[in-house]
Scaffold this active site. Structure first.
Site, mmCIF file in Angstrom:
data_model
loop_
_atom_site.group_PDB
_atom_site.id
_atom_site.type_symbol
_atom_site.label_atom_id
_atom_site.label_comp_id
_atom_site.label_asym_id
_atom_site.label_seq_id
_atom_site.Cartn_x
_atom_site.Cartn_y
_atom_site.Cartn_z
ATOM 1 N N LEU A 2 53.703 117.396 76.279
ATOM 2 C CA LEU A 2 54.255 117.336 74.917
ATOM 3 C C LEU A 2 53.589 118.322 73.949
ATOM 4 O O LEU A 2 53.920 118.333 72.763
ATOM 5 C CB LEU A 2 54.188 115.908 74.364
ATOM 6 N N HIS B 25 47.392 118.145 90.152
ATOM 7 C CA HIS B 25 48.219 119.335 90.343
ATOM 8 C C HIS B 25 47.603 120.061 91.536
ATOM 9 O O HIS B 25 46.539 120.661 91.437
ATOM 10 C CB HIS B 25 48.188 120.204 89.081
ATOM 11 N N ASP C 202 58.137 116.753 84.957
ATOM 12 C CA ASP C 202 57.230 117.864 84.635
ATOM 13 C C ASP C 202 57.840 118.688 83.483
ATOM 14 O O ASP C 202 57.877 119.913 83.527
ATOM 15 C CB ASP C 202 56.940 118.748 85.855
#
Ligand SMILES: [Zn+2]
Length: 406
Positions: free
Chosen positions: A61, A169, A277
């Site tokens: 965000l 990740h 994502d």
């Protein structure tokens, strides 16, 4: 008498049934085949179905110093628009969320500005002591650099330190230096390394955006209850051929071959979670090479479109976007059950619409799916029993709350 009764077809224990849902104080209190009394009653239309709101476990965000890319306000409005009632905020912001002060600032902005419910994360990279001082809902480790440039130089130490589930990740930093195009091996090596540590410590681990055939294979072979993973709609629907024709489709991990894509679909039943994502950038930033694509306002619709093409069942969609995320991350009040939060969406499964990113709430005013016709549209979103989106309009003030974990 309930505050709100919604009548129509709804998803119940794996099936679609016709009936009534009684809601008061923001909670689902009754599922019934016979009519229920409500201060307000909403009757759904033909081809409409009531489903649990999506819990998207992978969302960027931005905000802080990158308000031009996205803010917590614009991003959580985008979430509600797309049928997502809970988002998991990622910490590779500017500044990075890896110290207590920045984490506190993040909490403060969410409290004021969030339209959807949220889970907050903390970034781990050689800051173990600091991590123990914050009570994040989940922790994130980058094994190789992505947006934000940070990565963990010692995955095992950072993972060992995490007080809660780690989202990783998985792209290996050394191999990225060698192969900047990030071929499959970059992901596969990192997943192997993460799995080795997960075997050793048996601590909750969530592997983000699995995109390769080999990566998926080794996770499925291990099949450990404390290991979860997700796949994105773009890795399920786009390939590196698409990227060749469209530079905007640059993502980490990159789009793969048709072979990889087919493999993901072959094992779709084994994939526990689908997550967006959502990684918004401005058009200018994309043109200068930023990796990531927006996804909040298209992902559920893409899945309903896939349902209409016979690729997924509604049960698949509900499990992978809502029930499993709630279970895996231990969200106390989420899940489509009596006593849980009334986070619901009403979807018209037959409605066709054209993707027009200029009308979206995200600040990334573009989409890989621009002009594409999709069949299946989220018409209404309810957050804890309150109607917060109807016919593309966000209703009311920011009312998002932080999730509680059990
Ligand atoms: Zn991400």
């Amino acid at each position: 008498m309930y505050e709100l009764v919604i009548n129509g077809k709804f998803f119940y224990h794996g099936e679609i049934v016709e009936g009534h849902i009684g809601i008061s104080d923001g909670k689902i209190l009754e599922f019934s085949k016979s009519a229920l009394k409500g201060e307000e009653t909403i009757k759904t239309g033909l081809h409409e179905v009531i489903l649990p709101g999506m819990i998207d476990v992978h969302v960027h965000l931005r905000d802080f110093n990158q308000k031009h890319k996205e803010t917590i306000e614009s991003g959580t409005k985008a979430a509600l628009h797309g049928g997502i009632t809970t988002i998991f905020d990622m910490p590779n912001t500017n500044p990075l969320i890896m110290d207590k002060e920045t984490f506190k600032k993040r909490i403060a902005i969410f409290k004021k500005k969030a339209y959807a419910d949220y889970a907050l994360s903390f970034l781990l990279a050689n800051n173990c002591e600091e991590a123990k001082n914050v009570n994040a809902d989940f922790y994130k480790i980058f094994m190789g650099a992505s947006t934000g440039g940070i990565y963990s130089k010692n995955f095992e130490n950072d993972y060992k330190c995490a007080p809660r589930r780690v989202s990783v990740h998985a792209e290996d930093y050394e191999l990225i230096q060698k192969f900047p195009d990030r071929p499959n091996i970059v992901e596969v090596k990192a997943i192997e390394k993460a799995l080795t540590s997960a075997e050793k410590f048996k601590k909750p681990l969530h592997i983000c955006h699995v995109s390769t055939k080999e990566g998926l294979s080794i996770i499925l072979e291990k099949n450990r209850p404390w290991i979860s993973f997700e796949v994105t709609p773009h890795h399920l629907l786009l390939t590196k051929e698409d990227f060749k024709h469209n530079n905007m489709l640059k993502v980490y991990p990159p789009l793969r071959t048709k072979d990889d894509l087919h493999f993901l679909w072959r094992y779709i039943d084994e994939i526990p979670i689908i997550a967006s994502d959502h990684a918004p950038h401005t058009l200018e930033d994309k043109e200068s090479g930023s990796a990531g694509i927006p996804g909040l306002e298209t992902e559920l619709a893409l899945l309903f479109d896939a349902y209409n093409r016979g690729l997924l069942s509604l049960n698949d969609i509900v499990e992978k976007t809502s029930l499993n995320p709630a279970k895996v991350f231990g969200l106390k009040n989420k899940g489509f059950e009596i006593g849980k939060d009334a986070d619901l969406i009403i979807v018209n499964l037959r409605e066709e619409w054209k993707v027009k990113p200029e009308e979206f709430y995200t600040k990334a005013k573009w989409s890989p799916w621009e002009s594409k016709k999709l069949k299946g549209k989220v018409k209404m979103t309810f957050l804890r029993g309150r109607l917060v989106m109807e016919e593309d309009e966000i209703i009311g003030k920011p009312g998002g709350k932080r999730i509680e974990t059990s």
